[in-house]
Design an enzyme around this catalytic site. Structure first.
Site, short mmCIF file in Angstrom:
data_model
loop_
_atom_site.label_atom_id
_atom_site.label_comp_id
_atom_site.label_asym_id
_atom_site.label_seq_id
_atom_site.Cartn_x
_atom_site.Cartn_y
_atom_site.Cartn_z
N HIS A 73 0.83 -1.22 0.00
CA HIS A 73 0.00 0.00 0.00
C HIS A 73 0.86 1.26 0.00
O HIS A 73 0.51 2.27 0.62
CB HIS A 73 -0.95 0.02 1.21
CG HIS A 73 -1.95 -1.09 1.23
ND1 HIS A 73 -3.22 -0.97 0.72
CD2 HIS A 73 -1.88 -2.36 1.70
CE1 HIS A 73 -3.89 -2.11 0.88
NE2 HIS A 73 -3.09 -2.97 1.46
N ASN A 145 -10.21 -2.88 2.73
CA ASN A 145 -9.95 -2.86 1.29
C ASN A 145 -11.26 -2.64 0.55
O ASN A 145 -12.33 -2.63 1.16
CB ASN A 145 -9.35 -4.20 0.85
CG ASN A 145 -7.86 -4.31 1.15
OD1 ASN A 145 -7.17 -3.30 1.30
ND2 ASN A 145 -7.37 -5.53 1.22
FE1 HDD Z 1 -2.40 -4.77 5.62
C1 HDD Z 1 -0.97 -1.73 5.20
C2 HDD Z 1 -5.39 -3.53 4.41
C3 HDD Z 1 -3.77 -7.91 5.81
C4 HDD Z 1 0.39 -5.88 7.14
N1 HDD Z 1 -3.05 -2.98 4.91
C5 HDD Z 1 -2.31 -1.85 4.84
C6 HDD Z 1 -3.11 -0.78 4.33
C7 HDD Z 1 -4.36 -1.28 4.11
C8 HDD Z 1 -4.32 -2.67 4.48
C9 HDD Z 1 -5.55 -0.54 3.56
C10 HDD Z 1 -2.65 0.64 4.07
C11 HDD Z 1 -2.86 1.52 5.27
C12 HDD Z 1 -2.44 2.93 4.94
O1 HDD Z 1 -3.11 3.55 4.08
O2 HDD Z 1 -1.46 3.38 5.52
N2 HDD Z 1 -4.19 -5.58 5.12
C13 HDD Z 1 -5.31 -4.89 4.74
C14 HDD Z 1 -6.44 -5.79 4.72
C15 HDD Z 1 -5.98 -7.01 5.11
C16 HDD Z 1 -4.57 -6.88 5.37
C17 HDD Z 1 -7.86 -5.39 4.35
C18 HDD Z 1 -6.73 -8.30 5.27
C19 HDD Z 1 -7.97 -8.37 5.55
N3 HDD Z 1 -1.79 -6.56 6.30
C20 HDD Z 1 -2.51 -7.73 6.34
C21 HDD Z 1 -1.77 -8.75 7.04
C22 HDD Z 1 -0.58 -8.17 7.43
C23 HDD Z 1 -0.62 -6.80 6.95
C24 HDD Z 1 -2.25 -10.17 7.28
C25 HDD Z 1 0.56 -8.75 8.18
C26 HDD Z 1 0.54 -9.82 8.92
N4 HDD Z 1 -0.58 -3.96 5.99
C27 HDD Z 1 0.41 -4.61 6.67
C28 HDD Z 1 1.62 -3.74 6.90
C29 HDD Z 1 1.15 -2.37 6.36
C30 HDD Z 1 -0.22 -2.69 5.77
C31 HDD Z 1 2.89 -4.29 6.36
C32 HDD Z 1 2.07 -1.62 5.42
C33 HDD Z 1 2.11 -0.21 5.92
C34 HDD Z 1 1.37 -0.21 7.15
O3 HDD Z 1 0.93 -1.48 7.42
O4 HDD Z 1 1.15 0.73 7.88
O5 HDD Z 1 1.94 -3.69 8.24
#
Ligand code: HDD
Length: 688
Positions: A73, A145
Site C-alpha cells: 500500500h 480494502n
Molecule cells: Fe495490511 C498496510 C489492508 C492484511 C500488514 N493494509 C495496509 C493498508 C491497508 C491494508 C488498507 C494501508 C494503510 C495505509 O493507508 O497506511 N491488510 C489490509 C487488509 C488485510 C490486510 C484489508 C486483510 C484483511 N496486512 C494484512 C496482514 C498483514 C498486513 C495479514 C501482516 C501480517 N498492511 C500490513 C503492513 C502495512 C499494511 C505491512 C504496510 C504499511 C502499514 O501497514 O502501515 O503492516
C-alpha cells in the site's frame, strides 16, 4: 512573530512554536538566513567553508527527506473528513462514535497494494480503504480494502503473498501488477486464494474512482454494548455515487494518459466542493447464525451474503478537506487495526490477529520511533496519558515523577498521574467459534477447508459481461506467465469453481483443459447474490462524472452552450477540449478557451464524450490521430458519444458504429452519458 503549528501535545491541543521573525526565513534553529542563494566561501571563487551551517543544515535535511515506503500500500492518497452516526445502535455497541448525531473527525487513505509510492494509479490491483476515526474515546482505525475477502486465511502467509505479488526479487519488475510468474506460481499452489482471485480478476480492481468503490472491514469484528453483550459484525462502506469500474483496455490507456488519475480525481472533487460520501453499513449476527453457516465467519476468505444478513446503514462518511501537506499527513499517517475504542472488539480471525502486531511494528521501521503517535495526523484528538516515557523523537514534556504505577505520590501532594478506567472495556461475552482453547498446535481449522464454494458464488452472481471480464483477465494474466505448469495448475483449480469458467480460460490460453485439482473439501452451490455484481449496483448518473467535449474552430456556439448546460444540470462536469489550449473560434466569432488540449486529454479520462464540430473543423481534425483516437477509444470503452452532424466523418474514420450510446446532441445524449454500453463490447474485442 509569525507562528506555525508544529505539533500536537498531550491531550491533542496544538502547541505553536515561533518561527523566527515575521515571514523571516531561518534555520531550523531559528537563526535568520541572510542569503539563500549562495554558500559561504572564502572569496567569491574560493572554497566553500565547512562552517557554513546554513548550507550544511539545508543539505543535511534534504539528504534525509525520504523515509521507507510502506511495504504494501505504498502508493496512496488521503483526505480529511467527518463521520456522522445516523442511527441508534446503543443496543449493539457502546462506542461513542456510534451515538446517533455524533460527529467524529476522520482521516482516510486510499491506496493500491503492490506498486511503490511512485507507481501508477491504475494497475489491476486491490485498493486499500483505511479510515482513522479520531473518536472521543480514542482512535478507531478501520483498515480495510475495496474487496470484502482476502487472499489468505492466516497472517503467517502474508509475507509470502506480498513477496510473490510484488516485483520479482532479481529483476525488479513488473511494478504494481500481478501478471507475472511469481504471483501465479504462488497463487496456483494456494487454493485458499481462489475466492479473492475471482474478485481480483473482476473489474473491482479497476475502480473508476476511489469515490465510486465500496469499502470493507473484511474480518468479522465484535460490537459490545454497555452490559457486555457482544454481537458479531462486518463493516461495509457504500459509495453514494454508486459502483463504477473501468474496463481493462481503458485502464491500460488511462495509465498512459494520467499516472495520477485517481489521486487527481479525489483531490479535484474535494477541491471543487463535490465532497465524496459513503454510508457505513453493518452486518450483525450472532453465534447461532455463525454456527449454522457452511463456512467459518473467522475465515477472511469468506463473506456473508447480504441476502443472508442485510447491511444496515448507521452513518455517513464525508471527505471534505484535502491535506495541506502530503508527507506530513498522507505519508506519515499510521493505521493500526489494533486501534479500537470500547464497544468494538476483535474476533479470533487468525489473519486479524496477525495484523494486530504487524502494523504497530511496521510504523517503527517506517517512522523511526515508537512515538509515532505524537505526529499530528496520528495523535488522538482526545486526551491521552499513561506511564510510557522517552524514546526517539519524544515531543511531549511530562511533568513530575509519576512515571510508574501504582504510586502514592498524590497522597504526598504530588501529581500521581493517570489511573485505569475498569469500566472502559467491557469483556465481550461472545465466543468466536469452536476450539477457542485447547492444546498448543499449529493448525488450520477444518471449518476453513472449503476454498471454492464462495468463489463459485461470486462468479455465478456476475452478469454475462462481468463473467467475460473475469475469464479474460485470467487469460491476460496467465498469458504473461512463463512457467509452463502454472497456467495449467491454475485452470485445474478453476474447474472447482465453475467448469464453464475453466473451459473459457483454457481456450483463451490455447491449452488443453487440465484434470480437475482435488479440492480439500468439495464446494457446494450457494444462492447467487446481486450485491456482488458491480453492474447490478451501478447508478445511471452523471453526478461526479466528467464529459469531454471536443471542439475546434467553427464549432456551433449554441450547440456547445446547450451541451455544457445540460451536463451541468445533470450534475456532471463539462470539460472543453480543443486542439489548442488557447481555445477555438466558434460560429459566433468568439474564442472559447479550452480546459484541456486534445493531445493531453484523451477520451479515456472522461465518462462520456461530445464531439461538436463544423464540416470544416471536422476535416481539419481528420488528420489528427489524437482526434480519431478520441472517438475510437470512447466507443471502445463503451461510453456514450454525442456528435454534431459535422462530426460524422470523424466518427466514420474512427470506426464508431451505431447503437443507443451514439447519439446526437439532444437530451438523448445526457441520458446516454449517465451509463456504459456493455452490449457493445462483443462487437469490438474477443473476450474469453
Ligand atoms: Fe495490511 C498496510 C489492508 C492484511 C500488514 N493494509 C495496509 C493498508 C491497508 C491494508 C488498507 C494501508 C494503510 C495505509 O493507508 O497506511 N491488510 C489490509 C487488509 C488485510 C490486510 C484489508 C486483510 C484483511 N496486512 C494484512 C496482514 C498483514 C498486513 C495479514 C501482516 C501480517 N498492511 C500490513 C503492513 C502495512 C499494511 C505491512 C504496510 C504499511 C502499514 O501497514 O502501515 O503492516
Amino acid at each position: 512573530m509569525s507562528k506555525r503549528d508544529v505539533g500536537i501535545g498531550k491531550g491533542g491541543e496544538t502547541h505553536q512554536v515561533a518561527s523566527g521573525g515575521s515571514d523571516a526565513m531561518t534555520t531550523n534553529h531559528g537563526v535568520p538566513i541572510s542569503d539563500n542563494q549562495n554558500s559561504l566561501k572564502s572569496g567569491a571563487r574560493g572554497p566553500t567553508l565547512l562552517e557554513d551551517f546554513v548550507l550544511r543544515e539545508k543539505i543535511f535535511h534534504f539528504d534525509h527527506e525520504r523515509i521507507p515506503e510502506r511495504i504494501v500500500h505504498a502508493r496512496g492518497s488521503g483526505a480529511h473528513g467527518v463521520f456522522e452516526a445516523t442511527d441508534d445502535i446503543s443496543d449493539l455497541s457502546k462506542a461513542a462514535v456510534f451515538t446517533k448525531g455524533e460527529k467524529t473527525e476522520v482521516f482516510v487513505r486510499f491506496s493500491t497494494v503492490a506498486g511503490g509510492a511512485g507507481s501508477v494509479d491504475t494497475p489491476r490491483d486491490v485498493r486499500g480503504f483505511a479510515v482513522k476515526f479520531y473518536t472521543r474515546e480514542g482512535n478507531w482505525d478501520l483498515v480495510g480494502n475495496n474487496i470484502p475477502v482476502f487472499f489468505i486465511q492466516d497472517a503467517i502467509k502474508f509475507p509470502d503473498l506480498v513477496h510473490a505479488v510484488k516485483m520479482e526479487a532479481d529483476r525488479a519488475y513488473p511494478q504494481a501488477g500481478s501478471a507475472h510468474d511469481t504471483f501465479w506460481d504462488w497463487a496456483s499452489l494456494m487454493p485458499e486464494t481462489t475466492h479473492m482471485l475471482m474478485w481480483a480478476m473482476s473489474d473491482r480492481t479497476l475502480p473508476r474512482s476511489f469515490r465510486m468503490m465500496e469499502g470493507f472491514g473484511v474480518h468479522t469484528f465484535k460490537l459490545v454494548n454497555a452490559s457486555g453483550k457482544a454481537s458479531f459484525v462486518k463493516f461495509h462502506w457504500k459509495p453514494r455515487l454508486g459502483l463504477q469500474s473501468t474496463i481493462w483496455d481503458e485502464a491500460l490507456k488511462l495509465q498512459s494518459a494520467d499516472n495520477d488519475y485517481q489521486r487527481r480525481d479525489l483531490f479535484e472533487a474535494i477541491d471543487t466542493g463535490t465532497f465524496p460520501k459513503w454510508d457505513l453499513g453493518i452486518q450483525v449476527f450472532d453465534q447461532a447464525f455463525a454456527d449454522a453457516q457452511p463456512y467459518d465467519v473467522l475465515d477472511a476468505t469468506k463473506l456473508i451474503p447480504e441476502e443472508d444478513v442485510p447491511v444496515r446503514l448507521i452513518g455517513t462518511l464525508t471527505l471534505n478537506r484535502n491535506v495541506d501537506n502530503f508527507f506530513a499527513e498522507t505519508e506519515q499517517v499510521a493505521f493500526l487495526p489494533s486501534n479500537i475504542p470500547p464497544g468494538i472488539d476483535f474476533s479470533n480471525d487468525p489473519l486479524l490477529q496477525g495484523r494486530l502486531f504487524s502494523y504497530m511494528d511496521t510504523q517503527n521501521s517506517r517512522l523511526g520511533t515508537t512515538n509515532f503517535h505524537q505526529i499530528p495526523i496520528n495523535a488522538p484528538r482526545c486526551p491521552f496519558a499513561n506511564m510510557q516515557r522517552d524514546g526517539k523523537m519524544q515531543t511531549l514534556v511530562p511533568k513530575g515523577r509519576a512515571n510508574y504505577e501504582p504510586n502514592s505520590l498524590a497522597e504526598h501532594g504530588e501529581d500521581g498521574g493517570p489511573r485505569e478506567t475498569p469500566s472502559g472495556f467491557a469483556t465481550a461475552n461472545l465466543t468466536s467459534g469452536p476450539d477457542e482453547t485447547g492444546d498448543k498446535q499449529r493448525a488450520r481449522s477444518e471449518s476453513f477447508a472449503d476454498h471454492y464454494s464462495q468463489a463459485r458464488l461470486f462468479y455465478r452472481s456476475q452478469d454475462e459481461h462481468e463473467q467475460a471480464h473475469i475469464a479474460s483477465s485470467f487469460v491476460f494474466e496467465l498469458s504473461k506467465v512463463g512457467l509452463l505448469d502454472v497456467p495449467r495448475r491454475m485452470v485445474a483449480n478453476l474447474r472447482n469453481v465453475d467448469e464453464d469458467l475453466a473451459r473459457r480460460v483454457a481456450e483463451g490460453l490455447g491449452i488443453e483443459l487440465p484434470t480437475k485439482a482435488k479440492a480439500a473439501r468439495e464446494p457446494v452451490d450457494m444462492a447467487s447474490s446481486d450485491a456482488l455484481s458491480i453492474h447490478k449496483n451501478m447508478k445511471d448518473t452523471l453526478e461526479g462524472r466528467a464529459v469531454g467535449i471536443l471542439i475546434a474552430d467553427g464549432t456551433d456556439a449554441g450547440q456547445l452552450d446547450a451541451v455544457v448546460a445540460a451536463v451541468t444540470r445533470a450534475k456532471g462536469k463539462a470539460v472543453i477540449i480543443a486542439p489548442k489550449i488557447g481555445g477555438a473560434t466558434l460560429s459566433d466569432g468568439k474564442i472559447r478557451k479550452a480546459d484541456g488540449q486534445l493531445a493531453g486529454s484523451p477520451s479515456q479520462i472522461f465518462d462520456a464524450v461530445a464531439i461538436i464540430l463544423s464540416d470544416e473543423g471536422c476535416q481539419a481534425l481528420l488528420k489528427e490521430g489524437a482526434a480519431v483516437e478520441f472517438a475510437m477509444n470512447a466507443f471502445a470503452h463503451l461510453k456514450a458519444i454525442g456528435a454534431s452532424d459535422g462530426a460524422q466523418p470523424l466518427l466514420d474514420k474512427a470506426g464508431v458504429g451505431t447503437d443507443e450510446g451514439v447519439t446526437g446532441l439532444d437530451s438523448a445524449f445526457v441520458k446516454a452519458a449517465a451509463r456504459r454500453f456493455y452490449d457493445r463490447e462483443p462487437t469490438l474485442r474477443t473476450l474469453a
